[in-house]
Design a protein around this motif. Structure first.
Motif, PDB file in Angstrom:
ATOM      1  N   GLY A   1       0.852  -1.198   0.000  1.00 28.08           N
ATOM      2  CA  GLY A   1       0.000   0.000   0.000  1.00 28.08           C
ATOM      3  C   GLY A   1       0.878   1.234   0.000  1.00 28.08           C
TER       4      GLY A   1
ATOM      5  N   ALA B   1       0.531  -0.597   4.864  1.00 25.64           N
ATOM      6  CA  ALA B   1      -0.123   0.726   4.891  1.00 25.64           C
ATOM      7  C   ALA B   1      -1.278   0.765   3.897  1.00 25.64           C
TER       8      ALA B   1
ATOM      9  N   TYR C   1      -0.282  -8.215  -3.326  1.00 24.09           N
ATOM     10  CA  TYR C   1       0.712  -8.244  -2.241  1.00 24.09           C
ATOM     11  C   TYR C   1       1.233  -9.654  -1.976  1.00 24.09           C
TER      12      TYR C   1
ATOM     13  N   PRO D   1      -5.336   1.637  12.392  1.00 24.17           N
ATOM     14  CA  PRO D   1      -5.607   0.849  13.588  1.00 24.17           C
ATOM     15  C   PRO D   1      -5.236  -0.625  13.354  1.00 24.17           C
TER      16      PRO D   1
HETATM   17  N1  LIG Z   1       0.148   6.732  11.487  1.00 22.54           N
HETATM   18  C1  LIG Z   1      -0.395   7.751  10.875  1.00 22.54           C
HETATM   19  O1  LIG Z   1      -0.189   8.902  11.251  1.00 22.54           O
HETATM   20  C2  LIG Z   1      -1.251   7.533   9.670  1.00 22.54           C
HETATM   21  C3  LIG Z   1      -1.553   8.600   8.818  1.00 22.54           C
HETATM   22  C4  LIG Z   1      -2.317   8.338   7.683  1.00 22.54           C
HETATM   23  C5  LIG Z   1      -2.799   7.070   7.445  1.00 22.54           C
HETATM   24  N2  LIG Z   1      -2.504   6.056   8.308  1.00 22.54           N
HETATM   25  C6  LIG Z   1      -3.027   4.705   8.102  1.00 22.54           C
HETATM   26  O2  LIG Z   1      -2.396   4.147   6.949  1.00 22.54           O
HETATM   27  C7  LIG Z   1      -3.327   3.342   6.234  1.00 22.54           C
HETATM   28  C8  LIG Z   1      -3.407   3.886   4.806  1.00 22.54           C
HETATM   29  O3  LIG Z   1      -3.861   5.218   4.864  1.00 22.54           O
HETATM   30  P1  LIG Z   1      -3.520   6.268   3.700  1.00 22.54           P
HETATM   31  O4  LIG Z   1      -3.917   7.578   4.218  1.00 22.54           O
HETATM   32  O5  LIG Z   1      -2.138   6.077   3.207  1.00 22.54           O
HETATM   33  O6  LIG Z   1      -4.566   5.788   2.589  1.00 22.54           O
HETATM   34  P2  LIG Z   1      -4.476   5.957   1.017  1.00 22.54           P
HETATM   35  O7  LIG Z   1      -5.857   5.733   0.510  1.00 22.54           O
HETATM   36  O8  LIG Z   1      -3.761   7.221   0.665  1.00 22.54           O
HETATM   37  O9  LIG Z   1      -3.522   4.766   0.566  1.00 22.54           O
HETATM   38  C9  LIG Z   1      -3.871   3.415   0.678  1.00 22.54           C
HETATM   39  C10 LIG Z   1      -3.171   2.659  -0.439  1.00 22.54           C
HETATM   40  O10 LIG Z   1      -3.404   1.263  -0.229  1.00 22.54           O
HETATM   41  C11 LIG Z   1      -3.664   0.690  -1.493  1.00 22.54           C
HETATM   42  N3  LIG Z   1      -4.376  -0.584  -1.339  1.00 22.54           N
HETATM   43  C12 LIG Z   1      -5.714  -0.818  -1.296  1.00 22.54           C
HETATM   44  N4  LIG Z   1      -5.945  -2.137  -1.204  1.00 22.54           N
HETATM   45  C13 LIG Z   1      -4.736  -2.747  -1.202  1.00 22.54           C
HETATM   46  C14 LIG Z   1      -4.322  -4.100  -1.193  1.00 22.54           C
HETATM   47  N5  LIG Z   1      -5.205  -5.112  -1.135  1.00 22.54           N
HETATM   48  N6  LIG Z   1      -2.991  -4.370  -1.233  1.00 22.54           N
HETATM   49  C15 LIG Z   1      -2.078  -3.364  -1.295  1.00 22.54           C
HETATM   50  N7  LIG Z   1      -2.428  -2.066  -1.313  1.00 22.54           N
HETATM   51  C16 LIG Z   1      -3.739  -1.757  -1.286  1.00 22.54           C
HETATM   52  C17 LIG Z   1      -4.449   1.756  -2.256  1.00 22.54           C
HETATM   53  O11 LIG Z   1      -4.442   1.525  -3.657  1.00 22.54           O
HETATM   54  C18 LIG Z   1      -3.700   3.015  -1.831  1.00 22.54           C
HETATM   55  O12 LIG Z   1      -2.631   3.309  -2.711  1.00 22.54           O
HETATM   56  C19 LIG Z   1      -4.652   3.436   7.011  1.00 22.54           C
HETATM   57  O13 LIG Z   1      -4.785   2.337   7.856  1.00 22.54           O
HETATM   58  C20 LIG Z   1      -4.507   4.704   7.824  1.00 22.54           C
HETATM   59  O14 LIG Z   1      -5.255   4.654   9.018  1.00 22.54           O
HETATM   60  C21 LIG Z   1      -1.730   6.273   9.399  1.00 22.54           C
END
Ligand SMILES: NC(=O)c1ccc[n+]([C@@H]2O[C@H](COP(=O)([O-])OP(=O)(O)OC[C@H]3O[C@@H](n4cnc5c(N)ncnc54)[C@H](O)[C@@H]3O)[C@@H](O)[C@H]2O)c1
Length: 359
Positions: free
Chosen positions: A18, A81, A66, A106
């Motif tokens: 991700g 992620a 993946y 989470p």
């Molecule tokens: N720790 C932090 O501060 C923080 C901040 C932002 C997001 N997050 C967490 O990170 C995770 C992703 O959030 P984001 O904001 O990057 O979302 P996002 O939508 O920007 O990115 C998610 C990515 O995952 C990909 N994806 C979807 N299904 C998938 C699969 N089966 N296999 C591989 N990749 C897949 C999507 O195509 C996308 O590119 C969430 O769980 C979110 O809660 C954490």
């Protein structure tokens, strides 16, 4: 090949699953900023996103599935992620493939799934670290130490503010678990870590004021949660998906002999002074505010893999935060205070990130 059967000085091969907002940052950190790690593969069903990050970081192995990444021998560990509702399935696949994991928060999109994940990991032969990166932020670490040293006497009240500059797209909200699960878990974790006590009861309020489309997924965009702790302390958390100004994460702990304030609003230490008014620029987003923390949590993960230590933030911490989030959701629905029900008491509150640049 596992790290134990490899040369100790060889970098640990890491794959990122991700590569959206968060995963792309982790991938970049794995190409030089984290000692002892090497980014070897990327997986994202969004082929263009995977290719974009792969090209930018000179990674040849880019997959849309993946499981192809997990099949590689040179992948010792992964950073997950992808959206929260894919988490349980991916963790199960990583355990089966013998890959260590740093998983974004989470733990899972809801509490039952998080509990299944915890049980799955109990007997697994792999290392798991949860992405509660605020525990690695140098300011939060400093405040934690001061509190534990008794600098403010006995902590009795905590206030936790969490505001994003802009809310995520509605498609993200659907798979996120909602405001309390997706975002407030960070604050619920800070609350128990900084106060050194568990949350035992919550009362939540909330509404959809800015993004009406979130209501289609049963979600809110502004919420407030009062907290009472097992040791008698109290607290208040408020969260908004849209601040109207910038990214705003601030925490204050009041003790019997003083208070500690953590966090700031301004991106640069520059104040523009003009006739009649002054101004400064705001922190734009989480990637800017927690840049050090994201790097340090990954360094901690790699250090733990190399030394055989258990990471400072585990699945139990994530389950605890989700128990609080779940009670907050129940309170919002019922309009009543709700006790936090736990299945798995832990003594993780004194766990301090060690071996990071913050120590
Ligand atoms: N720790 C932090 O501060 C923080 C901040 C932002 C997001 N997050 C967490 O990170 C995770 C992703 O959030 P984001 O904001 O990057 O979302 P996002 O939508 O920007 O990115 C998610 C990515 O995952 C990909 N994806 C979807 N299904 C998938 C699969 N089966 N296999 C591989 N990749 C897949 C999507 O195509 C996308 O590119 C969430 O769980 C979110 O809660 C954490």
């Amino acid at each position: 090949m596992s790290q134990t059967t490899r040369d100790r000085h060889e970098p640990i091969g890491v794959g990122v699953i991700g590569v959206g907002r968060m995963g792309a940052q982790h991938a970049e950190n794995l190409t030089g900023a984290v000692v002892g790690a090497k980014l070897v593969a990327i997986a994202d069903p969004d082929e263009a996103a995977g290719r974009r990050v792969g090209d930018a970081l000179a990674v040849q192995a880019v997959y849309t599935d993946y499981k192809q990444l997990l099949a590689r021998d040179d992948v010792d560990a992964v950073v997950i992620a992808a959206p929260a509702d894919t988490r349980e399935e991916m963790i199960e696949a990583c355990v089966a493939a013998g890959k260590h994991m740093l998983c974004e928060k989470p733990v899972a999109h809801d509490l039952p799934a998080a509990r299944r994940v915890r049980r799955l990991l109990e007997n697994a032969a792999v290392t798991y670290q949860l992405g509660f990166m605020r525990r690695f932020d140098p300011s939060y670490v400093h405040a934690y130490r001061l509190i534990r040293q008794g600098a403010i006497g006995k902590p009795v009240f905590i206030r936790l503010i969490s505001r994003d500059a802009e809310g995520p797209p509605v498609e993200f909200v659907g798979g996120s678990g909602g405001l309390f699960v997706d975002s407030s878990v960070h604050d619920f974790d800070l609350a128990r870590w900084l106060m050194g006590a568990e949350v035992e009861r919550v009362y939540a309020l909330g509404g959809t004021f800015i993004y009406p489309e979130y209501a289609e997924h049963g979600d809110i965009d502004v919420g407030a949660v009062s907290l009472s702790f097992t040791n008698g302390a109290i607290g208040v958390h408020d969260n908004a998906r849209h601040s109207g100004y910038g990214y705003d994460i601030r925490t204050e702990v009041l003790g019997t002999e003083g208070a500690i304030q953590i966090g700031y609003l301004n991106a640069n230490s520059v104040v523009l002074l003009k006739k009649g008014h002054g101004n400064y620029d705001y922190v734009p987003d989480f990637l800017a505010r927690f840049a050090d923390a994201y790097r340090l949590e990954l360094q901690h993960f790699i250090d733990c893999l190399q030394s055989g230590r258990r990471p400072a933030v585990g699945v139990e911490d994530g389950e605890r935060a989700l128990e609080i989030a779940d009670a907050a959701r129940a309170s919002l629905a019922s309009g009543l205070p709700v006790p936090v029900k736990t299945q798995h008491p832990v003594g993780a509150m004194d766990a301090e990130p060690k071996g990071t640049g913050a120590s």
